[in-house]
Design a protein around this motif. Structure first.
Motif, short mmCIF file in Angstrom:
data_model
loop_
_atom_site.label_atom_id
_atom_site.label_comp_id
_atom_site.label_asym_id
_atom_site.label_seq_id
_atom_site.Cartn_x
_atom_site.Cartn_y
_atom_site.Cartn_z
N PHE A 57 0.65 -1.13 0.30
CA PHE A 57 -0.05 -0.45 -0.39
C PHE A 57 1.11 1.66 -0.06
N TYR A 58 2.05 1.34 0.89
CA TYR A 58 2.78 2.10 0.83
C TYR A 58 3.94 2.65 -0.45
N LYS A 59 4.05 1.42 -1.36
CA LYS A 59 4.87 1.61 -2.31
C LYS A 59 3.42 2.28 -3.67
N GLU A 60 2.02 1.76 -3.67
CA GLU A 60 0.99 2.84 -4.16
C GLU A 60 0.74 3.71 -4.45
N ILE A 61 0.62 4.23 -2.73
CA ILE A 61 0.29 5.47 -2.13
C ILE A 61 2.21 6.42 -2.58
N SER A 62 3.21 6.09 -2.40
CA SER A 62 4.07 6.97 -2.61
C SER A 62 4.12 7.19 -3.98
N SER A 63 4.17 6.62 -4.37
CA SER A 63 3.93 6.60 -6.42
C SER A 63 2.93 7.60 -6.69
N GLY A 250 21.86 2.67 14.15
CA GLY A 250 22.24 1.58 13.66
C GLY A 250 22.06 2.12 12.03
N TYR A 251 23.12 1.34 11.02
CA TYR A 251 22.64 1.77 9.70
C TYR A 251 22.87 0.30 8.96
N ASP A 252 21.45 0.43 8.18
CA ASP A 252 20.95 -0.63 6.96
C ASP A 252 21.69 -0.26 5.63
N GLU A 253 22.37 -1.85 5.93
CA GLU A 253 23.35 -0.77 4.66
C GLU A 253 22.40 -1.14 3.31
N GLN A 254 21.52 -2.13 2.88
CA GLN A 254 21.23 -2.74 2.43
C GLN A 254 20.11 -1.60 1.58
N LEU A 255 20.04 -1.15 2.56
CA LEU A 255 18.33 0.60 2.49
C LEU A 255 19.68 1.75 1.90
N SER A 256 20.67 1.45 2.69
CA SER A 256 21.57 2.93 2.38
C SER A 256 20.49 4.14 3.04
N SER A 257 20.70 3.72 4.15
CA SER A 257 19.56 4.49 5.25
C SER A 257 20.40 4.06 6.83
N THR A 258 20.08 5.06 7.48
CA THR A 258 19.54 5.46 9.24
C THR A 258 18.92 4.84 9.83
N ASP A 276 20.33 8.01 2.86
CA ASP A 276 21.22 8.68 2.96
C ASP A 276 20.79 9.50 1.14
N ARG A 277 21.62 10.87 1.21
CA ARG A 277 20.64 11.63 -0.02
C ARG A 277 20.93 11.04 -1.19
N GLY A 278 20.47 11.25 -2.02
CA GLY A 278 19.76 10.50 -2.91
C GLY A 278 18.92 9.15 -2.82
N ARG A 279 18.95 8.92 -1.46
CA ARG A 279 18.64 7.21 -2.07
C ARG A 279 17.05 6.75 -1.56
N MET A 280 16.39 7.81 -1.35
CA MET A 280 15.32 7.69 -1.27
C MET A 280 14.08 6.76 -2.00
N ARG A 281 14.26 6.74 -3.18
CA ARG A 281 13.98 5.51 -4.37
C ARG A 281 14.31 4.99 -3.62
N LYS A 282 15.68 4.55 -3.74
CA LYS A 282 15.87 2.88 -3.10
C LYS A 282 15.61 2.07 -2.40
N LEU A 283 15.51 3.48 -1.11
CA LEU A 283 15.29 2.60 0.20
C LEU A 283 13.15 2.76 -0.15
N ARG A 388 15.76 15.88 5.85
CA ARG A 388 15.34 16.33 4.77
C ARG A 388 14.67 14.54 4.64
N PRO A 389 14.13 14.49 3.80
CA PRO A 389 12.87 13.43 4.05
C PRO A 389 12.97 12.27 4.49
#
Length: 413
Positions: A57-63, A250-258, A276-283, A388-389
């Motif tokens: 649902f999140y992926k559908e709404i965020s799109s 902690g830091y999630d390397e697979q999601l490039s996110s703190t 990380d900056r520019g990594r929202m779409r990857k997350l 940032r977002p």
């Protein structure tokens, strides 16, 4: 810090593609059949399905809301539509269960409803320091007589209530419904229903109310105006809270996110995920239940300088459009079969509206004097700045209550 969440799901007007799920779903099996490999308790299976639904649902709404805030309660949406399956039949039933992420080879309908019953019992359990109440109500046109089995199942599995309503007097009906919702959300949602259709026959409302305080509140005197970068170039001035001390992160390397975990009094937790900056779409693309379940073991306590903005969000969604795209199609057309509710199949859902509200500030008045000293290791603190977002997920005993994305803390809608 005090957080308030209020949500109502409105399914109105029962009158006379892309799938995030397995498109080869073949429908529900025999109700008494139990999958040999299903060793989970019903509530655990339902919890897992709610998580899968939350991600989809999140992926559908965020799109749809590419540059906007997102906030919703997957548990409340899932519960309301699971309630509908008590009266849904044929393809209507199949589509709802598929989008709710239930596998017919692993769990029966009875186990699904029992799982939701257990979850609601868990959610509504009295808990010191945490106000959390979830419930369901069915308003039925006074000349209609819902099936006795449906009413019994509604009551036994979902703590649901059914009230006769004269929808032809739309103004009076709207007033009564709004009063009912306001009373059960502590007055936070006062005008849920607007322009009620006098042809409405059945109205289903599912609500959830959450009010909790941080175990480790922020001190308001350290809140200062600071820049929040909505995108790479645009920045807005927001009230930024500051906390210094031991935080779980902690830091999630697979999601490039703190990932930062903050706990509430009463056992609930909030996870703030800063890509990380520019990594929202990857997350967003890689977000999954498997990754979310690992966050609790990923985070550890250490010294942190934490910056988090204050924000208030109102998430309002037309579920009819979103869930139709996700695969619940017949429910909103003349093909709908809800004969298990009234005994007649010629009824459909004509509107589905979801509204959620979140308010985040430093602390409640009761918690203002609760701040205390803590022993902090003699080490250089890590600075984590949510400027940032970022994403947010609210959980209770691993159940996802709320989920969202803050793109602009100043934008409430």
């Amino acid at each position: 810090m005090k957080m308030l969440f209020f949500l109502c799901l409105l399914l109105a007007g029962i009158n006379s593609k892309s799938y995030c799920y397995d498109p080869n779903y073949q429908g529900m099996r025999n109700q008494n059949q139990r999958g040999q490999d299903n060793r989970n308790m019903p509530w655990q299976s339902v919890r897992n399905s709610v998580c899968q639904f939350a991600c989809c649902f999140y992926k559908e709404i965020s799109s749809q809301e590419k540059n906007g805030n997102v906030f919703f309660s997957p548990l409340s949406i899932s519960t309301a539509f699971a309630m509908l399956t008590l009266g849904a039949r044929s393809d209507t039933l199949t589509q709802i269960l598929r989008v709710l992420s239930f596998n017919p080879r692993e769990i029966s309908e009875n186990e699904i409803h029992e799982g939701y019953r257990q979850l609601m019992e868990m959610v509504n359990r009295k808990n010191t320091g945490l106000q959390l109440k979830m419930g369901n109500v069915l308003f039925v046109l006074d000349r209609l007589k819902p099936q006795e089995k449906f009413l019994n199942d509604l009551r036994n599995f979902y703590e649901g209530e059914a009230y006769p309503m004269n929808f032809k007097n739309a103004v009076q009906a709207q007033q009564k419904i709004n009063q009912y919702v306001a009373e059960r959300t502590n007055g936070k949602i006062k005008d849920l229903v607007n322009n009620l259709d006098p042809l409405t026959e059945i109205l289903l409302i599912s609500y959830i109310y959450f009010n909790a305080e941080w175990e480790k509140p922020f001190d308001p005197k350290y809140t200062k105006m600071a820049k929040f970068f909505v995108d790479g170039n645009k920045a807005v001035e927001v009230p930024m809270m500051f906390g210094m001390g031991l935080f779980k992160h902690g830091y999630d390397e697979q999601l490039s996110s703190t990932v930062v975990q903050m706990d509430y009094k009463g056992g609930a937790s909030a996870f703030f995920i800063l890509p990380d900056r520019g990594r929202m779409r990857k997350l967003e693309k890689r977000l999954s239940c498997e990754r979310m379940s690992r966050w609790r073991t990923l985070v550890t306590k250490s010294s942190v300088n934490l910056y988090l903005p204050k924000f208030t969000l109102y998430g309002t969604y037309d579920l009819k459009e979103t869930l139709y795209k996700m695969g619940i199609m017949d429910l909103f057309t003349d093909k709908a079969d809800l004969s298990g509710i009234t005994g007649k199949p010629q009824h459909r859902i004509s509107q589905a509206i979801h509204k959620a509200v979140i308010k985040v500030d430093e602390t409640g008045t009761e918690a203002a004097a609760a701040t205390g000293m803590e022993i902090v290791p003699m080490s250089v603190p890590v600075t984590i700045n949510f400027n940032r977002p970022f994403l947010i997920a609210i959980t209770l005993e691993s159940n996802i209550l709320f989920m969202g994305k803050i793109v602009n803390p100043l934008k409430k809608d």
